[in-house]
Design a protein around this motif. Structure first.
Motif, short mmCIF file in Angstrom:
data_model
loop_
_atom_site.label_atom_id
_atom_site.label_comp_id
_atom_site.label_asym_id
_atom_site.label_seq_id
_atom_site.Cartn_x
_atom_site.Cartn_y
_atom_site.Cartn_z
N GLU A 1 0.83 -1.21 0.00
CA GLU A 1 0.00 0.00 0.00
C GLU A 1 0.86 1.26 0.00
N ASP A 2 1.92 1.26 0.81
CA ASP A 2 2.82 2.41 0.86
C ASP A 2 3.48 2.64 -0.49
N LEU B 1 2.44 1.65 -3.50
CA LEU B 1 1.48 2.04 -4.53
C LEU B 1 0.90 3.43 -4.32
N SER B 2 0.97 3.93 -3.09
CA SER B 2 0.39 5.25 -2.81
C SER B 2 1.29 6.39 -3.29
N ARG B 3 2.52 6.06 -3.67
CA ARG B 3 3.45 7.11 -4.12
C ARG B 3 3.48 7.23 -5.61
#
Length: 116
Positions: free
Chosen positions: A111-112, A114-116
């Motif tokens: 998640e971290d 892909l969130s960037r």
């Protein structure tokens, strides 16, 4: 005898009359892949990856287990160096099957990323 506490040991083994834990997984899982693995082709393909890559591994993964000097860690490192953009994460308290050992930590890393 106490059963091991890893997911794999809990779900893929059973105590036999001889007092030992035996793997209940399908023996076919240990077969060599029927598709020929050509290292030069793999490295060439990895070098063409243009998207950022997240490489996640468990801290307790035994990279050289079973392969001896046939598959040294240095070879993996060399192959990974061919990928243009690799972000590496190591998940504590996890081995080869991170998704079973530490699913929440793996999900958080993905998640971290892909969130960037």
């Amino acid at each position: 005898m106490k059963k091991a506490e890893s997911y794999s040991a809990q779900h893929w083994t059973e105590l036999q009359p001889d007092g030992r834990w035996h793997i209940t997984a399908d023996a076919a899982h240990k077969r060599v892949n029927p598709v020929l693995y050509r290292c030069d082709e793999v490295i060439s393909t990895w070098a063409k990856i243009q998207a950022p890559v997240l490489w996640v591994e468990g801290k307790r993964t035994e990279h050289d287990r079973g392969g001896g000097d046939k598959y040294p860690r240095s070879e993996l490192e060399d192959r990974l160096s061919k990928v243009r953009s690799v972000e590496r994460r190591v998940i504590n308290q996890a081995g080869h099957m991170i998704h079973l050992d530490q699913p929440e930590a793996l999900a958080a890393a993905i998640e971290d990323f892909l969130s960037r």
